[in-house]
Motif scaffolding. Structure first.
Motif, PDB file in Angstrom:
ATOM      1  N   VAL A 262       0.834  -1.197   0.000  1.00 18.75           N
ATOM      2  CA  VAL A 262       0.000   0.000   0.000  1.00 18.75           C
ATOM      3  C   VAL A 262       0.872   1.251   0.000  1.00 18.75           C
ATOM      4  O   VAL A 262       2.071   1.204   0.308  1.00 18.75           O
ATOM      5  CB  VAL A 262      -0.959   0.016   1.210  1.00 18.75           C
ATOM      6  N   TYR A 263       0.267   2.393  -0.325  1.00 15.83           N
ATOM      7  CA  TYR A 263       1.026   3.620  -0.517  1.00 15.83           C
ATOM      8  C   TYR A 263       1.803   4.015   0.735  1.00 15.83           C
ATOM      9  O   TYR A 263       2.981   4.387   0.652  1.00 15.83           O
ATOM     10  CB  TYR A 263       0.094   4.763  -0.937  1.00 15.83           C
ATOM     11  N   ILE A 264       1.169   3.957   1.892  1.00 17.26           N
ATOM     12  CA  ILE A 264       1.864   4.339   3.130  1.00 17.26           C
ATOM     13  C   ILE A 264       3.123   3.515   3.324  1.00 17.26           C
ATOM     14  O   ILE A 264       4.191   4.039   3.662  1.00 17.26           O
ATOM     15  CB  ILE A 264       0.920   4.194   4.347  1.00 17.26           C
ATOM     16  N   ASP A 265       3.031   2.214   3.082  1.00 16.83           N
ATOM     17  CA  ASP A 265       4.169   1.326   3.324  1.00 16.83           C
ATOM     18  C   ASP A 265       5.219   1.413   2.220  1.00 16.83           C
ATOM     19  O   ASP A 265       6.376   1.043   2.427  1.00 16.83           O
ATOM     20  CB  ASP A 265       3.684  -0.118   3.468  1.00 16.83           C
ATOM     21  N   ARG A 266       4.830   1.879   1.018  1.00 21.43           N
ATOM     22  CA  ARG A 266       5.798   2.042  -0.069  1.00 21.43           C
ATOM     23  C   ARG A 266       6.496   3.393  -0.018  1.00 21.43           C
ATOM     24  O   ARG A 266       7.699   3.493  -0.265  1.00 21.43           O
ATOM     25  CB  ARG A 266       5.085   1.934  -1.427  1.00 21.43           C
ATOM     26  N   GLU A 267       5.714   4.461   0.263  1.00 20.69           N
ATOM     27  CA  GLU A 267       6.214   5.806   0.017  1.00 20.69           C
ATOM     28  C   GLU A 267       6.323   6.691   1.258  1.00 20.69           C
ATOM     29  O   GLU A 267       7.139   7.610   1.287  1.00 20.69           O
ATOM     30  CB  GLU A 267       5.300   6.509  -1.011  1.00 20.69           C
ATOM     31  N   ILE A 268       5.479   6.482   2.255  1.00 17.22           N
ATOM     32  CA  ILE A 268       5.465   7.386   3.415  1.00 17.22           C
ATOM     33  C   ILE A 268       6.402   6.892   4.506  1.00 17.22           C
ATOM     34  O   ILE A 268       7.286   7.611   4.966  1.00 17.22           O
ATOM     35  CB  ILE A 268       4.034   7.546   3.961  1.00 17.22           C
ATOM     36  N   THR A 269       6.220   5.662   4.928  1.00 18.15           N
ATOM     37  CA  THR A 269       7.076   5.066   5.960  1.00 18.15           C
ATOM     38  C   THR A 269       7.540   3.696   5.490  1.00 18.15           C
ATOM     39  O   THR A 269       7.104   2.663   6.017  1.00 18.15           O
ATOM     40  CB  THR A 269       6.323   4.957   7.302  1.00 18.15           C
ATOM     41  N   PRO A 270       8.400   3.668   4.465  1.00 18.63           N
ATOM     42  CA  PRO A 270       8.839   2.361   3.941  1.00 18.63           C
ATOM     43  C   PRO A 270       9.573   1.553   5.009  1.00 18.63           C
ATOM     44  O   PRO A 270      10.462   2.060   5.686  1.00 18.63           O
ATOM     45  CB  PRO A 270       9.767   2.732   2.777  1.00 18.63           C
ATOM     46  N   ASP A 399       2.168  14.184   5.160  1.00 15.03           N
ATOM     47  CA  ASP A 399       3.512  13.678   5.441  1.00 15.03           C
ATOM     48  C   ASP A 399       3.512  12.647   6.557  1.00 15.03           C
ATOM     49  O   ASP A 399       4.345  11.739   6.571  1.00 15.03           O
ATOM     50  CB  ASP A 399       4.425  14.847   5.822  1.00 15.03           C
ATOM     51  N   ASP A 400       2.592  12.786   7.502  1.00 17.07           N
ATOM     52  CA  ASP A 400       2.526  11.890   8.648  1.00 17.07           C
ATOM     53  C   ASP A 400       1.099  11.366   8.791  1.00 17.07           C
ATOM     54  O   ASP A 400       0.172  12.146   9.024  1.00 17.07           O
ATOM     55  CB  ASP A 400       2.938  12.634   9.923  1.00 17.07           C
ATOM     56  N   PRO A 401       0.887  10.062   8.632  1.00 18.97           N
ATOM     57  CA  PRO A 401      -0.473   9.528   8.800  1.00 18.97           C
ATOM     58  C   PRO A 401      -0.915   9.431  10.251  1.00 18.97           C
ATOM     59  O   PRO A 401      -2.045   9.021  10.523  1.00 18.97           O
ATOM     60  CB  PRO A 401      -0.373   8.135   8.170  1.00 18.97           C
ATOM     61  N   ASN A 402      -0.036   9.834  11.180  1.00 17.87           N
ATOM     62  CA  ASN A 402      -0.324   9.691  12.600  1.00 17.87           C
ATOM     63  C   ASN A 402      -0.136  11.024  13.350  1.00 17.87           C
ATOM     64  O   ASN A 402       0.624  11.111  14.307  1.00 17.87           O
ATOM     65  CB  ASN A 402       0.593   8.617  13.210  1.00 17.87           C
ATOM     66  N   PRO A 403      -0.857  12.088  12.934  1.00 18.23           N
ATOM     67  CA  PRO A 403      -0.709  13.382  13.607  1.00 18.23           C
ATOM     68  C   PRO A 403      -1.414  13.378  14.963  1.00 18.23           C
ATOM     69  O   PRO A 403      -2.110  12.424  15.322  1.00 18.23           O
ATOM     70  CB  PRO A 403      -1.388  14.352  12.637  1.00 18.23           C
TER      71      PRO A 403
END
Length: 530
Positions: A262-270, A399-403
């Motif tokens: 998924v995008y988060i695991d590929r690009e945000i927080t690999p 930038d951060d999915p966990n604000p």
């Protein structure tokens, strides 16, 4: 007793009643069904190309969440709209199948791609009761219709395995969607073969001697596709190199053994532990761009299906943030299609979902302070306020999915599971199956010590399930006004065909016996839709 009619067509539009009866050692059974044969209204400007976007499980919550995170909201008004929001027409689609009000992806996508209802796990067939998944009567798919009647190119792009239900339903026929190896054999048949075929699923193409293969033979399907004229890419870097070397006529890409991450695991927080050996995967935008470059070479037009598969694959394990980021990724691919079609008047763009899902957005969640119950940090009504996602680089993804303040996701159905309502750095299943009892139990590795949410699903279910509500459909381009209403999912097929100008010919195809040989049908190159 099995009776199959091949090459059977109807003489004209109308309602036909089919009666079937059987007597066997098990007893007698009979049933009547009605077939509605449609003469498409092909009036108006015709489309040469169709770009069909499918957000798997993309209900309204996913779309709204994507708009909040990607575009922002100020004093109750969105700062901008999604690409799909600005398409010219919008309607709704009903999704039930012949066997149940609750559909799966195979059944619903098959309705989009054939104009016929089917059953859960089936695609491109009228589901029979044979143990052989290939024995059910087939109906012609979108790929087959357009290749046979117009010599159009067919493209399939997905973040799932390329044999998964949604991509396979464009061309394949099977009663059992899990028949990945047979689906790959069908993809190699000239009348069904996609010209662009990209996503995951390499495990079904590798010979058994190679690590990760799920085959039990020595066939190397990558080489078989190359022998049929396909350029091949196995990574983001290879895809860029293939396209830079000169646009190929056909393109195959398999970028992981299974589904793309998924995008988060590929690009945000690999996370190397999550990505494993596949740290160089392309995204949906890159694959869509490449597909359009290949397909536009055919001056007879093309049909391209682009799937955001892991909206659904994130919603099943109750992971709202991952579902929403993948919705944003699909929407950005829609933007690529709009950019490509700008200034043209020959391309229909359609965006929809195959079914709804259990996810909703109830307000916001503030990260719990030490000692404060997580449930008490869920804000509703005036206590919700607004989330604090930030997009400093302006790429459309926070930038951060966990604000500190994030969306509060709720679920209409779920198993017993722990939940602290905050984003999980690594996706965790909500529940696991106890092999001894074959029943689910809360996953102790997910949000340990948090509030236990008591489920409402049957005790063996470990994930949430699809829901029955209608889904949205958006469209722009020639024929797009046909989508601005409530449609059954089978009617979407006919609306696409009408936009392309496909219609039943004036001469009859039926012989006096009521059927015609397959060779005769093919020889007439009839643009038959029904």
């Amino acid at each position: 007793v099995e009776v199959t009619y091949r090459g059977l067509v109807y003489p004209e539009a109308g309602s036909y009643t089919i009666a079937a009866a059987v007597t066997s050692s098990a007893g007698e059974a009979s049933q009547e069904v009605k077939h509605e044969v449609v003469l498409n209204d092909a009036a108006g400007k015709k489309a040469k190309n169709v770009i069909f976007f499918l957000g798997d499980g993309m209900g309204q919550a996913a779309i709204t969440g994507a708009r909040i995170l990607s575009k922002g909201i100020t004093e109750g008004k969105y700062d901008a709209l999604l690409e799909m929001d600005t398409l010219d027409h919008r309607g709704n689609v009903t999704t039930s199948g012949v066997d149940s009000i609750a559909t799966d992806s195979a059944n619903s996508m098959s309705a989009y791609m054939t104009g016929h209802k089917s059953a859960v796990n089936a695609m491109g067939v009228y589901p029979g009761n044979s143990e052989d998944p290939n024995a059910s009567p087939r109906v012609e798919t979108m790929a087959e219709v357009l290749k046979r009647s117009r010599e159009m190119s067919i493209g399939i792009v997905t973040t799932a395995e390329i044999q998964d239900a949604t991509p396979a339903a464009v061309f394949a026929h099977t009663r059992r969607r899990s028949e990945y190896l047979d689906i790959m054999d069908q993809a190699l048949q000239p009348g069904q073969m996609p010209d662009v075929y990209m996503g995951g699923g390499r495990a079904s193409l590798l010979p058994q001697s190679q690590e990760g293969s799920r085959r039990e033979d020595d066939r190397d399907l990558i080489e078989e596709f190359k022998d049929k004229g396909f350029a091949y890419a196995g990574s983001r870097t290879e895809l860029a190199a293939v396209m830079a070397a000169g646009t190929p006529d056909k393109l195959l890409g398999t970028f992981t053994l299974g589904n793309l991450n998924v995008y988060i695991d590929r690009e945000i927080t690999p996370n190397p532990e999550v990505l494993g050996d596949f740290t160089d995967q392309p995204g949906l935008v890159e694959m869509t761009k490449a597909a359009l470059e290949v397909l536009e070479k055919n001056d007879k037009g093309f049909f391209l299906m682009v799937e955001g598969a892991s909206i659904d694959k994130s919603e099943h394990p109750l992971d709202g943030p991952r579902a929403v980021y993948d919705t944003i990724e699909l929407d950005q691919a829609v933007g690529i299609a709009k950019e490509w079609a700008a200034g043209r008047d020959d391309t229909l763009i359609v965006v929809t979902a195959d079914h709804n899902h259990a996810m909703s957005i109830a307000g916001t969640h503030t990260l719990s302070k030490e000692g404060s119950p997580a449930r008490q940090q869920n804000g509703v009504y005036a206590d919700a306020g607004f989330p604090t996602y930030e997009d400093a680089n302006g790429d459309g993804f926070p930038d951060d999915p966990n604000p500190d303040v994030q969306l509060f996701f709720g679920w209409s159905n779920h198993p017993d599971h722990p939940d602290d309502f905050a984003h999980n750095p690594v996706l965790q299943q909500p529940a696991l199956e106890d092999p001894a009892t074959e029943q689910a139990f809360p996953n102790p590795e997910r949000d340990p010590g948090s509030v236990l949410q008591i489920g409402n699903l049957p005790l063996e279910e470990t994930n949430c399930v699809h829901t029955v509500e209608d889904v949205s459909i958006f469209a722009s381009g020639p024929g797009s006004e046909r989508f601005a209403k409530l449609l059954d999912n089978t009617e979407v097929f006919h609306a696409v065909c009408a936009a392309l100008g496909l219609q039943v010919p004036t001469h009859s195809l039926l012989s006096t016996e009521g059927k015609v040989a397959e060779a005769e049908v093919a020889a007439q190159q009839t643009e038959l839709v029904g």
